[in-house]
Design a protein around this motif. Structure first.
Motif, PDB file in Angstrom:
ATOM      1  N   VAL A  61       0.841  -1.197   0.000  1.00 23.51           N
ATOM      2  CA  VAL A  61       0.000   0.000   0.000  1.00 23.51           C
ATOM      3  C   VAL A  61       0.881   1.253   0.000  1.00 23.51           C
ATOM      4  CG1 VAL A  61      -1.836   1.227   1.213  1.00 23.51           C
ATOM      5  CG2 VAL A  61      -1.841  -1.266   1.178  1.00 23.51           C
ATOM      6  N   TYR A  62       1.969   1.196   0.734  1.00 21.13           N
ATOM      7  CA  TYR A  62       2.928   2.310   0.761  1.00 21.13           C
ATOM      8  C   TYR A  62       3.422   2.611  -0.656  1.00 21.13           C
ATOM      9  CZ  TYR A  62       7.045   5.048   2.163  1.00 21.13           C
ATOM     10  OH  TYR A  62       7.997   6.037   2.314  1.00 21.13           O
ATOM     11  N   ARG A  63       3.791   1.555  -1.386  1.00 21.01           N
ATOM     12  CA  ARG A  63       4.280   1.746  -2.756  1.00 21.01           C
ATOM     13  C   ARG A  63       3.195   2.321  -3.659  1.00 21.01           C
ATOM     14  NH1 ARG A  63       6.948  -3.185  -1.673  1.00 21.01           N
ATOM     15  NH2 ARG A  63       5.367  -4.394  -2.811  1.00 21.01           N
ATOM     16  N   ALA A  64       1.936   1.919  -3.413  1.00 19.01           N
ATOM     17  CA  ALA A  64       0.829   2.444  -4.211  1.00 19.01           C
ATOM     18  C   ALA A  64       0.678   3.951  -3.997  1.00 19.01           C
ATOM     19  CB  ALA A  64      -0.467   1.723  -3.849  1.00 19.01           C
ATOM     20  N   VAL A  65       0.761   4.391  -2.737  1.00 13.11           N
ATOM     21  CA  VAL A  65       0.664   5.822  -2.448  1.00 13.11           C
ATOM     22  C   VAL A  65       1.836   6.568  -3.085  1.00 13.11           C
ATOM     23  CG1 VAL A  65       0.625   7.574  -0.626  1.00 13.11           C
ATOM     24  CG2 VAL A  65      -0.626   5.427  -0.305  1.00 13.11           C
ATOM     25  N   ALA A  66       3.027   5.990  -2.961  1.00 12.51           N
ATOM     26  CA  ALA A  66       4.210   6.627  -3.553  1.00 12.51           C
ATOM     27  C   ALA A  66       4.060   6.765  -5.072  1.00 12.51           C
ATOM     28  CB  ALA A  66       5.461   5.814  -3.212  1.00 12.51           C
ATOM     29  N   TYR A  67       3.482   5.762  -5.700  1.00 16.55           N
ATOM     30  CA  TYR A  67       3.248   5.819  -7.150  1.00 16.55           C
ATOM     31  C   TYR A  67       2.319   6.981  -7.499  1.00 16.55           C
ATOM     32  CZ  TYR A  67       0.864   4.719 -11.538  1.00 16.55           C
ATOM     33  OH  TYR A  67       0.295   4.802 -12.784  1.00 16.55           O
ATOM     34  N   PHE A  68       1.222   7.108  -6.731  1.00 19.70           N
ATOM     35  CA  PHE A  68       0.274   8.185  -7.025  1.00 19.70           C
ATOM     36  C   PHE A  68       0.926   9.550  -6.807  1.00 19.70           C
ATOM     37  CE2 PHE A  68      -3.565   5.252  -6.151  1.00 19.70           C
ATOM     38  CZ  PHE A  68      -3.788   5.080  -7.505  1.00 19.70           C
ATOM     39  N   ILE A  69       1.753   9.675  -5.775  1.00 17.85           N
ATOM     40  CA  ILE A  69       2.442  10.952  -5.546  1.00 17.85           C
ATOM     41  C   ILE A  69       3.384  11.266  -6.709  1.00 17.85           C
ATOM     42  CG2 ILE A  69       4.137  12.116  -4.078  1.00 17.85           C
ATOM     43  CD1 ILE A  69       2.868  10.682  -1.678  1.00 17.85           C
ATOM     44  N   HIS A  70       4.102  10.261  -7.158  1.00 19.22           N
ATOM     45  CA  HIS A  70       5.030  10.459  -8.282  1.00 19.22           C
ATOM     46  C   HIS A  70       4.270  10.902  -9.543  1.00 19.22           C
ATOM     47  CE1 HIS A  70       8.468   9.833 -10.914  1.00 19.22           C
ATOM     48  NE2 HIS A  70       7.696   9.108 -11.714  1.00 19.22           N
ATOM     49  N   LYS A  71       3.084  10.344  -9.739  1.00 23.33           N
ATOM     50  CA  LYS A  71       2.339  10.633 -10.967  1.00 23.33           C
ATOM     51  C   LYS A  71       1.506  11.906 -10.868  1.00 23.33           C
ATOM     52  CE  LYS A  71      -0.762   8.507 -14.374  1.00 23.33           C
ATOM     53  NZ  LYS A  71      -1.422   7.261 -14.813  1.00 23.33           N
ATOM     54  N   TYR A  72       0.892  12.150  -9.686  1.00 23.56           N
ATOM     55  CA  TYR A  72      -0.078  13.245  -9.582  1.00 23.56           C
ATOM     56  C   TYR A  72       0.369  14.394  -8.678  1.00 23.56           C
ATOM     57  CZ  TYR A  72      -3.280   9.903 -11.746  1.00 23.56           C
ATOM     58  OH  TYR A  72      -3.869   9.007 -12.609  1.00 23.56           O
ATOM     59  N   GLY A  73       1.458  14.188  -7.941  1.00 23.19           N
ATOM     60  CA  GLY A  73       1.900  15.244  -7.031  1.00 23.19           C
ATOM     61  C   GLY A  73       1.350  15.050  -5.627  1.00 23.19           C
ATOM     62  N   ARG A  74       1.380  16.101  -4.835  1.00 23.80           N
ATOM     63  CA  ARG A  74       1.012  16.041  -3.422  1.00 23.80           C
ATOM     64  C   ARG A  74      -0.404  15.491  -3.232  1.00 23.80           C
ATOM     65  NH1 ARG A  74      -1.353  19.674   0.240  1.00 23.80           N
ATOM     66  NH2 ARG A  74      -1.591  21.209  -1.429  1.00 23.80           N
ATOM     67  N   ILE A  75      -0.557  14.629  -2.231  1.00 24.39           N
ATOM     68  CA  ILE A  75      -1.875  14.077  -1.891  1.00 24.39           C
ATOM     69  C   ILE A  75      -2.523  14.965  -0.838  1.00 24.39           C
ATOM     70  CG2 ILE A  75      -3.130  12.087  -0.984  1.00 24.39           C
ATOM     71  CD1 ILE A  75      -1.765  11.663  -3.748  1.00 24.39           C
ATOM     72  N   ASP A  76      -3.727  15.439  -1.126  1.00 22.00           N
ATOM     73  CA  ASP A  76      -4.425  16.337  -0.201  1.00 22.00           C
ATOM     74  C   ASP A  76      -5.212  15.569   0.855  1.00 22.00           C
ATOM     75  OD1 ASP A  76      -3.976  19.089  -1.575  1.00 22.00           O
ATOM     76  OD2 ASP A  76      -4.644  17.772  -3.203  1.00 22.00           O
ATOM     77  N   TRP A  77      -5.769  14.432   0.464  1.00 19.83           N
ATOM     78  CA  TRP A  77      -6.587  13.644   1.383  1.00 19.83           C
ATOM     79  C   TRP A  77      -6.302  12.162   1.170  1.00 19.83           C
ATOM     80  CZ3 TRP A  77     -10.111  15.899   4.811  1.00 19.83           C
ATOM     81  CH2 TRP A  77     -10.380  17.259   4.601  1.00 19.83           C
ATOM     82  N   LEU A  78      -6.333  11.402   2.253  1.00 15.33           N
ATOM     83  CA  LEU A  78      -6.282   9.944   2.187  1.00 15.33           C
ATOM     84  C   LEU A  78      -7.266   9.412   3.211  1.00 15.33           C
ATOM     85  CD1 LEU A  78      -3.243   7.594   1.875  1.00 15.33           C
ATOM     86  CD2 LEU A  78      -4.914   7.202   3.702  1.00 15.33           C
ATOM     87  N   GLU A  79      -8.187   8.551   2.770  1.00 16.23           N
ATOM     88  CA  GLU A  79      -9.270   8.125   3.659  1.00 16.23           C
ATOM     89  C   GLU A  79      -9.864   6.813   3.189  1.00 16.23           C
ATOM     90  OE1 GLU A  79     -10.906   7.775   6.605  1.00 16.23           O
ATOM     91  OE2 GLU A  79     -10.619   9.954   6.660  1.00 16.23           O
ATOM     92  N   SER A  80     -10.356   6.025   4.135  1.00 18.51           N
ATOM     93  CA  SER A  80     -11.119   4.820   3.809  1.00 18.51           C
ATOM     94  C   SER A  80     -12.556   4.900   4.319  1.00 18.51           C
ATOM     95  CB  SER A  80     -10.450   3.585   4.423  1.00 18.51           C
ATOM     96  OG  SER A  80     -10.498   3.651   5.841  1.00 18.51           O
ATOM     97  N   ASN A  81     -12.807   5.788   5.311  1.00 15.60           N
ATOM     98  CA  ASN A  81     -14.107   5.842   5.989  1.00 15.60           C
ATOM     99  C   ASN A  81     -14.475   4.491   6.604  1.00 15.60           C
ATOM    100  OD1 ASN A  81     -14.713   8.527   5.746  1.00 15.60           O
ATOM    101  ND2 ASN A  81     -15.968   8.314   3.910  1.00 15.60           N
ATOM    102  N   ASN A  82     -13.467   3.715   6.961  1.00 18.14           N
ATOM    103  CA  ASN A  82     -13.687   2.341   7.414  1.00 18.14           C
ATOM    104  C   ASN A  82     -12.928   2.111   8.714  1.00 18.14           C
ATOM    105  OD1 ASN A  82     -13.628  -0.542   7.683  1.00 18.14           O
ATOM    106  ND2 ASN A  82     -13.992  -0.737   5.488  1.00 18.14           N
ATOM    107  N   GLU A  83     -13.630   1.642   9.747  1.00 14.99           N
ATOM    108  CA  GLU A  83     -13.017   1.409  11.062  1.00 14.99           C
ATOM    109  C   GLU A  83     -11.787   0.505  10.964  1.00 14.99           C
ATOM    110  OE1 GLU A  83     -12.762   1.825  15.250  1.00 14.99           O
ATOM    111  OE2 GLU A  83     -14.223   2.771  13.913  1.00 14.99           O
ATOM    112  N   TYR A  84     -11.884  -0.509  10.112  1.00 13.23           N
ATOM    113  CA  TYR A  84     -10.820  -1.501  10.035  1.00 13.23           C
ATOM    114  C   TYR A  84      -9.488  -0.893   9.606  1.00 13.23           C
ATOM    115  CZ  TYR A  84      -8.572  -6.000   9.141  1.00 13.23           C
ATOM    116  OH  TYR A  84      -7.722  -7.077   9.187  1.00 13.23           O
TER     117      TYR A  84
END
Length: 398
Positions: A63-86
């Motif tokens: 999951v860490y690598r997935a976030v890093a990929y999105f940052i590399h492609k789209y730039g800074r991430i403004d929000w990260l959320e699942s809305n899920n207790e788990y």
């Protein structure tokens, strides 16, 4: 354009609607999940700008690598959320590691996930809390039970729902619990409260103020429903009681909640309880820093003629929402358990309550422990009509 990473957007199955409303608000919606893309709901696919499949969401490195990929492609991430207790702790870890400033970080987790830590913040909100004991030895637990009286309730201090919850009626039950409890799990033991769960469900803006408020009532213990494989009922209130509203808002301030959809739980006492309050009083239970689970967001929409998926997405994008709340009603959930000999058949139910019915579905297996196997969701103008619905729908032949 703001970048929003949604963790596990495919589960629960209705959460694609959060993504849809984010995209409608011109956010760049990026999903991370472990379901193959070709198997995703077409509506979810249309609501995402891109989806990154991992082999297993439990694998942090993936999951860490997935976030890093999105940052590399789209730039800074403004929000990260699942809305899920788990995934609350995972979300916080990712925000901390990638310096995503919206939402809770690792340092916030103890007060929002550990039931023992929640109590001090409930107290700051002016609410009574049940006496508790952190499970240690058999002797220590027996001493606590002798002090507060049986029954007592034991559950993981950091747990989801009513899983692994024990109602302990006597010293023999206590010994069984001590012998069988999971190793390397911290348990909290509390005095038993005879109360109905009343919740405060709200969407909170960046200033800690409510944009939308409602609540639900669970008349019967979720612990008993799970442990006894019983039917499940709860309902969205037509009007939020003022004491629940007051307690909910005070708890929001105490916990410092900002920019979140929340589900706070309180007990409404069904009898006088020394040291805690009189019959009908509100007292603390636990906080959940996410929407009430399952199909509750849809039920809220049915009860208040609105769209909480959009109100939440408006909070994310604009910190306000123009969406009105319409006509109010009670919205009832009934989860029937397979294997019971009900008087009313499915056909009987649909013939009698078809005009009231909003949802009729099989409940996913992962949610069936607390919610039953077959659900019926219906709206009613009065509490009397709703209670009659419950009585008829859940009546079994002896």
């Amino acid at each position: 354009m703001k970048n929003f990473i949604f963790i596990s957007p495919n589960f629960p199955t209705n959460y694609w609607m959060f993504c849809r409303e984010l995209k409608n608000n011109d956010l760049n919606v990026l999903g991370i999940g472990d379901q193959p893309y070709d198997e995703l709901n077409p509506d979810l696919k249309a609501s995402l700008n891109e989806y990154y499949k991992v082999d297993w969401l439990e694998n942090y490195d993936e999951v860490y690598r997935a976030v890093a990929y999105f940052i590399h492609k789209y730039g800074r991430i403004d929000w990260l959320e699942s809305n899920n207790e788990y995934w609350l702790e995972r979300d916080a870890q990712l925000r901390t590691d990638f310096n995503i400033n919206s939402g809770f970080h690792v340092s916030d987790i103890p007060r929002i996930k550990f039931k023992s830590k929640m109590k001090e913040f409930y107290k700051k909100a002016g609410l009574a809390v049940a006496r508790h004991h952190m499970v240690d030895t058999l002797e220590g637990c027996l001493s606590f039970a002798e002090e507060v009286g049986y029954p007592v309730v034991a559950k993981p201090d950091n747990g989801v729902g009513a899983s692994d919850t024990w109602k302990i009626e006597n010293p023999a039950d206590m010994k069984e619990f001590i012998d069988k409890k999971l190793e390397n799990v911290s348990y909290i033991m509390e005095e038993f409260i005879n109360g109905a769960v009343n919740s405060y469900d709200a969407i909170i803006d960046s200033n800690g103020e409510p944009m939308f408020e409602t609540g639900n009532v669970t008349p019967f213990s979720i612990m008993d429903i799970v442990n006894n494989a019983d039917n499940s009922i709860y309902y969205i209130v037509k009007e939020l009681p003022e004491d629940t509203r007051k307690a909910g808002r005070a708890t929001v301030k105490s916990f410092g909640v900002k920019s979140r959809f929340i589900h706070f739980e309180f007990f409404r006492l069904l009898e006088d309880h020394e040291g805690l309050g009189k019959k009908g009083d509100i007292m603390a239970l636990e906080v959940n820093m996410r929407p009430c689970g399952g199909f509750t967001p849809d039920m809220i929409n049915f009860a208040h003629s609105t769209n909480v998926y959009k109100i939440w997405a408006d909070m994310i994008a604009f910190d306000k929402s123009p969406l009105p709340v319409g006509e109010h009603a009670f919205c009832a959930f009934a989860g029937r358990r397979d294997g019971k000999d009900f008087v009313m058949t499915h056909e009987d139910i649909m013939e009698k309550y078809g005009e009231n019915m909003k949802m009729v579905e099989r409940i996913p297996e992962v949610l069936s422990g607390a919610m039953g196997n077959q659900m019926y969701v219906a709206t009613f103008a009065s509490e009397e009509e709703m209670n009659d619905f419950y009585n008829k729908l859940l009546d079994c032949r002896s």
